[in-house]
Design a protein around this motif. Sequence first.
Motif, PDB file in Angstrom:
ATOM      1  N   LEU A  12      -1.337   0.015 -13.829  1.00  0.00           N
ATOM      2  CA  LEU A  12      -0.368  -0.067 -14.487  1.00  0.00           C
ATOM      3  C   LEU A  12       0.277  -0.671 -12.918  1.00  0.00           C
ATOM      4  O   LEU A  12       1.013  -2.108 -12.217  1.00  0.00           O
ATOM      5  CB  LEU A  12       0.698   0.089 -14.976  1.00  0.00           C
ATOM      6  N   VAL A  13       0.294   0.487 -11.973  1.00  0.00           N
ATOM      7  CA  VAL A  13       0.942   0.271 -10.833  1.00  0.00           C
ATOM      8  C   VAL A  13       0.411  -0.665  -9.533  1.00  0.00           C
ATOM      9  O   VAL A  13       0.665  -1.825  -9.122  1.00  0.00           O
ATOM     10  CB  VAL A  13       1.288   1.773  -9.709  1.00  0.00           C
ATOM     11  N   LEU A  14      -1.561  -0.658 -10.211  1.00  0.00           N
ATOM     12  CA  LEU A  14      -1.712  -1.432  -9.106  1.00  0.00           C
ATOM     13  C   LEU A  14      -1.980  -3.137  -9.065  1.00  0.00           C
ATOM     14  O   LEU A  14      -1.930  -4.314  -8.691  1.00  0.00           O
ATOM     15  CB  LEU A  14      -3.222  -0.930  -8.845  1.00  0.00           C
ATOM     16  N   ALA A  15      -1.542  -3.221 -10.991  1.00  0.00           N
ATOM     17  CA  ALA A  15      -1.641  -4.047 -11.018  1.00  0.00           C
ATOM     18  C   ALA A  15      -0.288  -5.751 -11.183  1.00  0.00           C
ATOM     19  O   ALA A  15      -0.434  -6.800 -11.095  1.00  0.00           O
ATOM     20  CB  ALA A  15      -2.280  -4.533 -12.704  1.00  0.00           C
ATOM     21  N   ARG A  16       1.115  -4.132 -11.648  1.00  0.00           N
ATOM     22  CA  ARG A  16       2.175  -5.450 -11.610  1.00  0.00           C
ATOM     23  C   ARG A  16       2.828  -4.961 -10.792  1.00  0.00           C
ATOM     24  O   ARG A  16       3.788  -5.372 -10.454  1.00  0.00           O
ATOM     25  CB  ARG A  16       2.634  -4.791 -13.220  1.00  0.00           C
ATOM     26  N   TYR A  17       2.383  -3.662  -9.694  1.00  0.00           N
ATOM     27  CA  TYR A  17       3.803  -3.231  -8.554  1.00  0.00           C
ATOM     28  C   TYR A  17       3.680  -4.484  -7.527  1.00  0.00           C
ATOM     29  O   TYR A  17       2.488  -4.942  -7.157  1.00  0.00           O
ATOM     30  CB  TYR A  17       3.614  -2.602  -8.387  1.00  0.00           C
ATOM     31  N   SER A  18       4.611  -4.904  -7.127  1.00  0.00           N
ATOM     32  CA  SER A  18       4.529  -5.800  -5.902  1.00  0.00           C
ATOM     33  C   SER A  18       5.854  -5.970  -4.629  1.00  0.00           C
ATOM     34  O   SER A  18       6.760  -5.738  -5.025  1.00  0.00           O
ATOM     35  CB  SER A  18       5.060  -7.654  -6.831  1.00  0.00           C
ATOM     36  N   PRO A  19       4.728  -4.941  -3.650  1.00  0.00           N
ATOM     37  CA  PRO A  19       6.088  -4.759  -3.005  1.00  0.00           C
ATOM     38  C   PRO A  19       6.488  -5.604  -2.002  1.00  0.00           C
ATOM     39  O   PRO A  19       5.979  -6.366  -2.008  1.00  0.00           O
ATOM     40  CB  PRO A  19       5.222  -4.182  -1.632  1.00  0.00           C
ATOM     41  N   PRO A  20       7.694  -5.401  -1.182  1.00  0.00           N
ATOM     42  CA  PRO A  20       8.471  -6.715  -0.513  1.00  0.00           C
ATOM     43  C   PRO A  20       8.196  -7.278   0.587  1.00  0.00           C
ATOM     44  O   PRO A  20       6.671  -6.204   0.938  1.00  0.00           O
ATOM     45  CB  PRO A  20       9.607  -5.825  -0.605  1.00  0.00           C
ATOM     46  N   GLY A  21       8.430  -8.862   1.039  1.00  0.00           N
ATOM     47  CA  GLY A  21       7.497  -8.816   2.239  1.00  0.00           C
ATOM     48  C   GLY A  21       7.286  -8.736   3.016  1.00  0.00           C
ATOM     49  O   GLY A  21       6.420  -7.291   3.868  1.00  0.00           O
ATOM     50  N   GLY A  22       8.044  -8.041   3.805  1.00  0.00           N
ATOM     51  CA  GLY A  22       8.450  -7.936   5.047  1.00  0.00           C
ATOM     52  C   GLY A  22       7.973  -8.069   6.532  1.00  0.00           C
ATOM     53  O   GLY A  22       7.202  -9.398   6.077  1.00  0.00           O
ATOM     54  N   THR A  23       8.258  -7.610   7.782  1.00  0.00           N
ATOM     55  CA  THR A  23       7.818  -8.550   8.906  1.00  0.00           C
ATOM     56  C   THR A  23       6.803  -7.433   8.689  1.00  0.00           C
ATOM     57  O   THR A  23       6.403  -6.527   8.388  1.00  0.00           O
ATOM     58  CB  THR A  23       9.308  -8.277   9.948  1.00  0.00           C
ATOM     59  N   ALA A  24       6.187  -8.310   9.777  1.00  0.00           N
ATOM     60  CA  ALA A  24       4.451  -7.623  10.015  1.00  0.00           C
ATOM     61  C   ALA A  24       4.725  -6.302  11.128  1.00  0.00           C
ATOM     62  O   ALA A  24       3.966  -5.185  10.448  1.00  0.00           O
ATOM     63  CB  ALA A  24       3.880  -8.429  11.173  1.00  0.00           C
ATOM     64  N   SER A  25       6.049  -6.068  10.988  1.00  0.00           N
ATOM     65  CA  SER A  25       5.608  -4.085  11.824  1.00  0.00           C
ATOM     66  C   SER A  25       6.506  -3.983  10.728  1.00  0.00           C
ATOM     67  O   SER A  25       5.811  -2.430  10.562  1.00  0.00           O
ATOM     68  CB  SER A  25       7.472  -4.590  12.740  1.00  0.00           C
ATOM     69  N   GLU A  26       6.857  -4.208   9.841  1.00  0.00           N
ATOM     70  CA  GLU A  26       8.113  -3.810   9.106  1.00  0.00           C
ATOM     71  C   GLU A  26       6.242  -3.211   7.773  1.00  0.00           C
ATOM     72  O   GLU A  26       6.118  -1.394   7.497  1.00  0.00           O
ATOM     73  CB  GLU A  26       8.688  -4.261   8.465  1.00  0.00           C
ATOM     74  N   ARG A  27       5.402  -3.662   8.501  1.00  0.00           N
ATOM     75  CA  ARG A  27       4.099  -3.581   6.779  1.00  0.00           C
ATOM     76  C   ARG A  27       3.300  -2.336   7.252  1.00  0.00           C
ATOM     77  O   ARG A  27       2.443  -1.886   6.949  1.00  0.00           O
ATOM     78  CB  ARG A  27       3.624  -4.693   6.780  1.00  0.00           C
ATOM     79  N   ARG A  28       3.587  -2.415   8.883  1.00  0.00           N
ATOM     80  CA  ARG A  28       2.475  -2.124   9.463  1.00  0.00           C
ATOM     81  C   ARG A  28       2.647  -0.376   9.666  1.00  0.00           C
ATOM     82  O   ARG A  28       2.304   0.894   9.521  1.00  0.00           O
ATOM     83  CB  ARG A  28       2.606  -2.650  10.735  1.00  0.00           C
ATOM     84  N   ARG A  29       4.572  -0.066   9.669  1.00  0.00           N
ATOM     85  CA  ARG A  29       4.826   1.507   9.524  1.00  0.00           C
ATOM     86  C   ARG A  29       5.036   1.560   7.850  1.00  0.00           C
ATOM     87  O   ARG A  29       4.309   2.917   8.063  1.00  0.00           O
ATOM     88  CB  ARG A  29       6.437   0.888  10.479  1.00  0.00           C
ATOM     89  N   ALA A  30       4.814   0.512   7.188  1.00  0.00           N
ATOM     90  CA  ALA A  30       4.940   1.371   6.141  1.00  0.00           C
ATOM     91  C   ALA A  30       3.191   1.744   5.726  1.00  0.00           C
ATOM     92  O   ALA A  30       3.112   2.350   4.770  1.00  0.00           O
ATOM     93  CB  ALA A  30       5.314  -0.011   5.184  1.00  0.00           C
ATOM     94  N   GLY A  31       2.127   1.326   6.268  1.00  0.00           N
ATOM     95  CA  GLY A  31       0.928   1.456   6.353  1.00  0.00           C
ATOM     96  C   GLY A  31       0.701   2.520   6.085  1.00  0.00           C
ATOM     97  O   GLY A  31      -0.330   3.217   5.763  1.00  0.00           O
TER      98      GLY A  31
END
Length: 226
Positions: free
Chosen positions: A60-79
């Motif tokens: 359910l999470v993998l199919a329906r959850y949509s994380p916020p967009g964010g900037t490239a640096s924010e996505r890298r940090r989150a990753g």
Amino acid sequence: MAVRLAGRRVDVSRADLLTATLVVNLELALAVAYFAVTNARLTSPLFTLYGLVWVNAALLVLARYSPPGGTASERRRAGVVAVGYLALLATFGGVVGPPTPTTPTGLGVALLPPGWGPALTYGGTVVAAVLMPAKVLGYAALAYLLYGTVVEASGAGVAGLLGIFSCVSCALPILATVVASTLGGGGALLAAAAGVGYGPSTLVFLVTVALLWWRPGFDAIAAWRS
């Protein structure tokens, strides 16, 4: 149909309900077939149910959850944070770890009940692994949710990042998930075969999913920052 959970709107359509019904029925049919064609034993129906709950919640999470967009640096940090979190869960949750006397040697398949099995196992001289579907999918889903949490927190500035650790709804389930799992790779296989301790861990998993997805109180942190 729309409901509100932890202050957030959740839309559930008839198509969603139909899909969920079909998935559950298919899983039950596959579970019956699995027990029929393998030597896996139904030692505890409740333990089997726990495994299916983990799998379904993760899907359910993998199919329906949509994380916020964010900037490239924010996505890298989150990753980076999400990968580190996944590594912690895999280690403390018994997916990978040092070998123990109960660890099977080499590659193998453990025919555990559906959801927990079939599990791919590996036992080496340095590391052991027990890849139970429920845990692999469940921990991946938690890491994905944490990724979205960190992206959103980054967008809220320093207050949002601190909020991950100061807000009980964000910090406590993360810590509880790690603390709740204390067995190594081989020990996890032994515990799974006996169905030991998976009731509390399933509850912690579901609470963690809910709180990391909806993050009650997190909006107030972002609003305060703005």
